[in-house]
Design an enzyme around this catalytic site. Structure first.
Site, PDB file in Angstrom:
ATOM      1  N   HIS A  74      52.881  22.224  36.338  1.00 17.89           N
ATOM      2  CA  HIS A  74      53.687  21.579  37.399  1.00 17.89           C
ATOM      3  C   HIS A  74      54.212  22.479  38.699  1.00 17.89           C
ATOM      4  O   HIS A  74      55.356  22.018  39.202  1.00 17.89           O
ATOM      5  CB  HIS A  74      55.097  21.085  36.576  1.00 17.89           C
ATOM      6  CG  HIS A  74      54.799  20.310  35.233  1.00 17.89           C
ATOM      7  ND1 HIS A  74      54.377  18.930  35.378  1.00 17.89           N
ATOM      8  CD2 HIS A  74      54.701  20.660  34.120  1.00 17.89           C
ATOM      9  CE1 HIS A  74      54.374  18.431  34.165  1.00 17.89           C
ATOM     10  NE2 HIS A  74      54.294  19.537  33.358  1.00 17.89           N
ATOM     11  N   LYS A  80      62.339  42.969  32.459  1.00 21.41           N
ATOM     12  CA  LYS A  80      62.442  44.357  32.192  1.00 21.41           C
ATOM     13  C   LYS A  80      61.527  45.027  33.284  1.00 21.41           C
ATOM     14  O   LYS A  80      61.760  45.971  33.993  1.00 21.41           O
ATOM     15  CB  LYS A  80      61.743  44.615  30.949  1.00 21.41           C
ATOM     16  CG  LYS A  80      62.633  44.356  29.676  1.00 21.41           C
ATOM     17  CD  LYS A  80      63.915  45.409  29.726  1.00 21.41           C
ATOM     18  CE  LYS A  80      65.110  44.963  30.469  1.00 21.41           C
ATOM     19  NZ  LYS A  80      66.032  44.344  29.911  1.00 21.41           N
ATOM     20  N   CYS A 103      78.790  57.025  16.518  1.00 19.69           N
ATOM     21  CA  CYS A 103      79.794  58.136  16.186  1.00 19.69           C
ATOM     22  C   CYS A 103      78.659  59.440  16.376  1.00 19.69           C
ATOM     23  O   CYS A 103      77.474  59.522  16.316  1.00 19.69           O
ATOM     24  CB  CYS A 103      80.095  57.985  14.685  1.00 19.69           C
ATOM     25  SG  CYS A 103      80.794  56.417  14.375  1.00 19.69           S
ATOM     26  N   GLU A 123      62.818  44.969  37.164  1.00 21.36           N
ATOM     27  CA  GLU A 123      63.965  45.823  37.125  1.00 21.36           C
ATOM     28  C   GLU A 123      63.584  47.336  37.187  1.00 21.36           C
ATOM     29  O   GLU A 123      64.258  48.058  38.160  1.00 21.36           O
ATOM     30  CB  GLU A 123      64.838  45.878  35.798  1.00 21.36           C
ATOM     31  CG  GLU A 123      65.964  44.831  35.491  1.00 21.36           C
ATOM     32  CD  GLU A 123      66.842  44.993  34.247  1.00 21.36           C
ATOM     33  OE1 GLU A 123      66.017  44.876  33.213  1.00 21.36           O
ATOM     34  OE2 GLU A 123      67.891  45.023  34.589  1.00 21.36           O
ATOM     35  N   LYS A 178      75.106  49.560  35.343  1.00 24.61           N
ATOM     36  CA  LYS A 178      75.046  49.157  33.759  1.00 24.61           C
ATOM     37  C   LYS A 178      75.873  48.142  33.377  1.00 24.61           C
ATOM     38  O   LYS A 178      75.684  47.411  32.564  1.00 24.61           O
ATOM     39  CB  LYS A 178      75.050  50.617  33.181  1.00 24.61           C
ATOM     40  CG  LYS A 178      75.038  50.324  31.273  1.00 24.61           C
ATOM     41  CD  LYS A 178      73.362  50.106  31.200  1.00 24.61           C
ATOM     42  CE  LYS A 178      73.179  49.747  29.592  1.00 24.61           C
ATOM     43  NZ  LYS A 178      72.196  49.002  29.502  1.00 24.61           N
ATOM     44  N   TRP A 206      82.847  55.584  17.058  1.00 24.71           N
ATOM     45  CA  TRP A 206      82.573  54.090  17.756  1.00 24.71           C
ATOM     46  C   TRP A 206      82.496  53.195  16.776  1.00 24.71           C
ATOM     47  O   TRP A 206      82.145  53.274  15.642  1.00 24.71           O
ATOM     48  CB  TRP A 206      80.868  54.486  18.118  1.00 24.71           C
ATOM     49  CG  TRP A 206      80.132  53.291  18.941  1.00 24.71           C
ATOM     50  CD1 TRP A 206      79.813  52.199  18.082  1.00 24.71           C
ATOM     51  CD2 TRP A 206      80.353  52.639  20.069  1.00 24.71           C
ATOM     52  NE1 TRP A 206      79.319  51.073  18.800  1.00 24.71           N
ATOM     53  CE2 TRP A 206      79.574  51.567  20.257  1.00 24.71           C
ATOM     54  CE3 TRP A 206      80.322  53.419  21.440  1.00 24.71           C
ATOM     55  CZ2 TRP A 206      79.234  51.213  21.223  1.00 24.71           C
ATOM     56  CZ3 TRP A 206      80.111  52.856  22.376  1.00 24.71           C
ATOM     57  CH2 TRP A 206      79.434  51.547  22.647  1.00 24.71           C
ATOM     58  N   ASN A 258      79.096  59.091   9.700  1.00 23.16           N
ATOM     59  CA  ASN A 258      78.555  58.141  10.714  1.00 23.16           C
ATOM     60  C   ASN A 258      77.869  57.231   9.833  1.00 23.16           C
ATOM     61  O   ASN A 258      77.207  57.771   8.631  1.00 23.16           O
ATOM     62  CB  ASN A 258      77.581  59.050  11.437  1.00 23.16           C
ATOM     63  CG  ASN A 258      78.162  59.727  12.563  1.00 23.16           C
ATOM     64  OD1 ASN A 258      79.264  59.764  12.637  1.00 23.16           O
ATOM     65  ND2 ASN A 258      77.165  60.423  13.284  1.00 23.16           N
ATOM     66  N   GLY A 259      77.623  55.941  10.037  1.00 24.00           N
ATOM     67  CA  GLY A 259      77.167  54.923   9.508  1.00 24.00           C
ATOM     68  C   GLY A 259      77.890  54.076   9.004  1.00 24.00           C
ATOM     69  O   GLY A 259      78.801  53.743   9.262  1.00 24.00           O
ATOM     70  N   ARG A 318      77.133  59.810  23.799  1.00 21.57           N
ATOM     71  CA  ARG A 318      76.574  58.633  22.835  1.00 21.57           C
ATOM     72  C   ARG A 318      77.799  57.350  22.710  1.00 21.57           C
ATOM     73  O   ARG A 318      77.394  56.637  22.215  1.00 21.57           O
ATOM     74  CB  ARG A 318      76.539  59.196  21.469  1.00 21.57           C
ATOM     75  CG  ARG A 318      75.259  60.359  21.137  1.00 21.57           C
ATOM     76  CD  ARG A 318      75.780  61.309  19.941  1.00 21.57           C
ATOM     77  NE  ARG A 318      75.482  60.281  18.953  1.00 21.57           N
ATOM     78  CZ  ARG A 318      74.545  60.335  18.107  1.00 21.57           C
ATOM     79  NH1 ARG A 318      73.222  61.053  18.502  1.00 21.57           N
ATOM     80  NH2 ARG A 318      74.238  59.733  16.831  1.00 21.57           N
ATOM     81  N   GLU A 361      62.820  37.657  29.331  1.00 21.42           N
ATOM     82  CA  GLU A 361      63.177  39.018  29.492  1.00 21.42           C
ATOM     83  C   GLU A 361      62.064  40.144  29.599  1.00 21.42           C
ATOM     84  O   GLU A 361      62.344  41.145  30.178  1.00 21.42           O
ATOM     85  CB  GLU A 361      63.465  39.259  27.860  1.00 21.42           C
ATOM     86  CG  GLU A 361      64.123  40.466  27.440  1.00 21.42           C
ATOM     87  CD  GLU A 361      65.032  40.962  28.061  1.00 21.42           C
ATOM     88  OE1 GLU A 361      65.916  40.267  29.180  1.00 21.42           O
ATOM     89  OE2 GLU A 361      65.456  42.229  28.218  1.00 21.42           O
TER      90      GLU A 361
END
Ligand code: F6R
Length: 595
Positions: free
Chosen positions: A494, A475, A2, A478, A590, A75, A99-100, A27, A471
């Site tokens: 192995h 990263k 938000c 990418e 994205k 949001w 917000n929050g 945002r 992951e």
């Protein structure tokens, strides 16, 4: 996430607020609204979707003369992104934006409903304005009523409230969510970030948690720690960081708190979004996702089996679709997606629905295609993620999945009250562990210069640290375009170990609290073949060429969240040294809406 703007002064307020909200568009939001109070009249406009819809809703309104105004982009976290749920929320003579998350809003709402207060929206925010007006019945002092209201709230907030009872200024409060007040030649400005204030305010005050008060045209100088405003807009959007990805890595511990808020108390983990009997007939789970979301899913499968003692299968969405998978009637199908638009995940979800399975989405974007398709959704609340390489989305997915494992464990009584309490305490400490330590970042920055060549990277780990290794490798590849693979460390012998030589860089994930000695043996096998070893651990390791030292945590999940940050920073710093575009790496998008 938000966005908040506010203004006190004589400028035309509608266009000023719309301009401010546009500056916060980056945002992400799904509805917007504004309220202007001038000549004792309160004008409120709201609309779903983009700001042009709000512009259209208030096209015939122009504000003139002195007044106060507040604007918001929402949001969705509590309640769908509808016009009714958009901010500002208005009671009889006051409007509020927030917000929050107000964790105890249901309790407050019930108390107010018992006093015949009528609510319009499903949001947590609406309680603030009603409670304020209710408190004003007991005192004629508006600031006192506002303070009493704020002190009743639990959770995180940045709040602006305007009221016909005090038309010369704006009430504000901040706890856990950012709020800035600025002063310029034409008045006083408020915002959740300094970008909208550029060109308007010359001086700003970044409020501290606990700030609460009433601001009018004469009170700015009473604020402490007033600073001159930096006028670089992009710099402001990135909040001083070099890249959005870096900013997003640094804000992980804050968004993780939002993920958790209103979902956990002294007794248990709970999800308002899930019906009480949702898990009654469920005996097994399949989680389906792509890329980073798949890594979160795979990590979570260890937690589902360990904590909830429920069988958990994990599938890559693009593979699942054509596999003709056999499913059981007592199986829950979970999809994990940051964007909620990933074609492979969406199609897998649609496909499974035709087979009549219960579905649950774990997603960052409300109202996305995946959220609309799934029976139930748990939002991850990471806020918009701008860096193409996913960071805070992964962190928040992990937290929701971990909480879900605990929730199922509670429901199925596979975890005792005592163990559940311990696990919740670990969750809070894991959030703390996700905070970037300046000395660790600096160490990684310096170390990264030694990892720019070589013929490849192995990221290795065991158990839940194996998907984290995947992951870490993703990263790095990418954004650095270097070849990196993740492996279970026990599987090296192995086959992959054939690649080991001094130009093979091994990033070893070595938690002290989980299978340390086993991973150590695997690392020693690689070191014996002269592989270059960079260990991530809180324990020293003789065979390591480099070591990134972690804090001494007492549980492996704290180590997991700290290592996650280390891996993200490592990829970031290597990529920066190679001169790549960190936020927009080549060949990647994205949101992947094609098969
Ligand atoms: C990696 C990354 C991708 C996404 C994948 C799934 O940094 O961002 O691997 O995780 O494309 O996207 P979502 O989560 O939006 O379904």
């Amino acid at each position: 996430m938000c966005g908040i703007v506010g203004y006190i002064g004589t400028r035309e307020k509608k266009s000023l607020l719309l301009h401010g909200l546009k500056e916060l568009e980056y945002r992400g939001y799904d509805s917007a609204g504004l309220a202007v109070l001038e000549q004792e009249e309160l004008h409120v406009f709201r609309a779903t979707g983009k700001l042009k819809n709000l512009e259209h809703a208030c096209k015939d309104f122009v504000s003139e003369g002195f007044g106060v105004a507040i604007g918001h982009t929402r949001w969705a976290t509590h309640g769908k992104p509808t016009e009714i749920n958009a901010h500002p929320h208005t009671a009889t003579f006051s409007s509020v934006i927030h917000n929050g998350i107000i964790e105890n809003y249901q309790e407050i709402k019930q108390n107010l409903m018992d006093k015949n207060v009528v609510f319009c929206s499903q949001t947590d925010t609406e309680v603030i304005v009603h409670l304020f007006e209710e408190n004003l019945k007991e005192t004629s002092h508006t600031l006192e009523a506002f303070k009493k209201t704020i002190h009743s709230l639990k959770g995180a907030y940045a709040i602006l409230l305007i009221t016909q009872e005090a038309p010369k200024g704006i009430y504000y409060a901040k706890q856990g969510s950012p709020l800035v007040i600025g002063q310029g030649p034409d008045g006083i400005y408020f915002s959740s970030s300094d970008a909208p204030l550029i060109g308007y305010a010359t001086h700003v005050c970044y409020l501290e948690d606990g700030a609460i008060g009433f601001m009018d045209n004469d009170s700015f100088s009473s604020l402490s720690d007033i600073k001159t405003l930096n006028s670089n807009r992009l710099y402001a959007q990135k909040e001083g960081f070099r890249y959005f990805m870096e900013k997003e890595i640094y804000e992980q511990h804050k968004v993780l708190l939002e993920t958790m808020m209103g979902r956990m108390d002294e007794e248990e983990v709970y999800f308002e979004e899930i019906n009480d009997d949702f898990f009654t007939d469920i005996q097994r789970i399949t989680i389906c996702a792509c890329g980073t979301s798949y890594h979160a899913a795979l990590s979570a499968s260890y937690l589902f089996e360990r904590i909830a003692k429920i069988k958990c299968n994990v599938a890559i969405a693009s593979e699942w679709r054509y596999k003709e998978p056999i499913v059981e009637h007592d199986e829950l199908f979970i999809v994990v997606s940051q964007s909620g638009e990933t074609a492979d995940t969406l199609e897998a979800l649609k496909n499974i629905k035709t087979q009549g399975l219960k579905t649950l989405a774990i997603c960052n974007v409300d109202n996305s295609s995946i959220v609309r398709e799934a029976d139930t959704t748990l939002l991850t609340r990471a806020g918009i993620e701008k860096g193409v390489a996913s960071t805070k989305a992964f962190a928040t997915q992990m937290m929701v999945l971990w909480m879900l494992a605990l929730y199922i464990g509670q429901k199925k009584e596979t975890i005792s009250k005592e163990e559940s309490k311990k696990e919740r305490a670990i969750m809070l400490r894991a959030i703390e562990a996700a905070k970037v330590l300046p000395q660790t970042h600096e160490k990684i920055r310096r170390l990264s210069k030694r990892y720019l060549h070589g013929h490849g990277f192995f990221f290795i780990g065991r158990d839940i640290f194996y998907p984290l290794a995947l992951e870490g490798a993703l990263k790095l590849k990418e954004i650095s375009y270097l070849h990196a693979e993740g492996y279970p460390s026990g599987d090296m012998k192995h086959g992959p170990i054939a690649l080991a030589d001094s130009n093979l860089f091994t990033i070893a994930l070595m938690p002290r609290n989980l299978l340390y000695d086993k991973v150590k043996s695997n690392v020693e096998e690689l070191a014996a073949r002269d592989a270059t070893i960079c260990a991530i651990s809180s324990l020293e390791l003789e065979v390591a060429d480099d070591i990134i030292i972690l804090k001494e945590h007492s549980s492996y999940m704290e180590e997991f969240f700290e290592m996650m940050v280390v891996l993200q920073l490592f990829a970031l710093e290597v990529s920066i040294r190679l001169g790549n575009d960190v936020d927009m790496p080549r060949n990647l998008a994205k949101s992947v809406t094609v098969e």
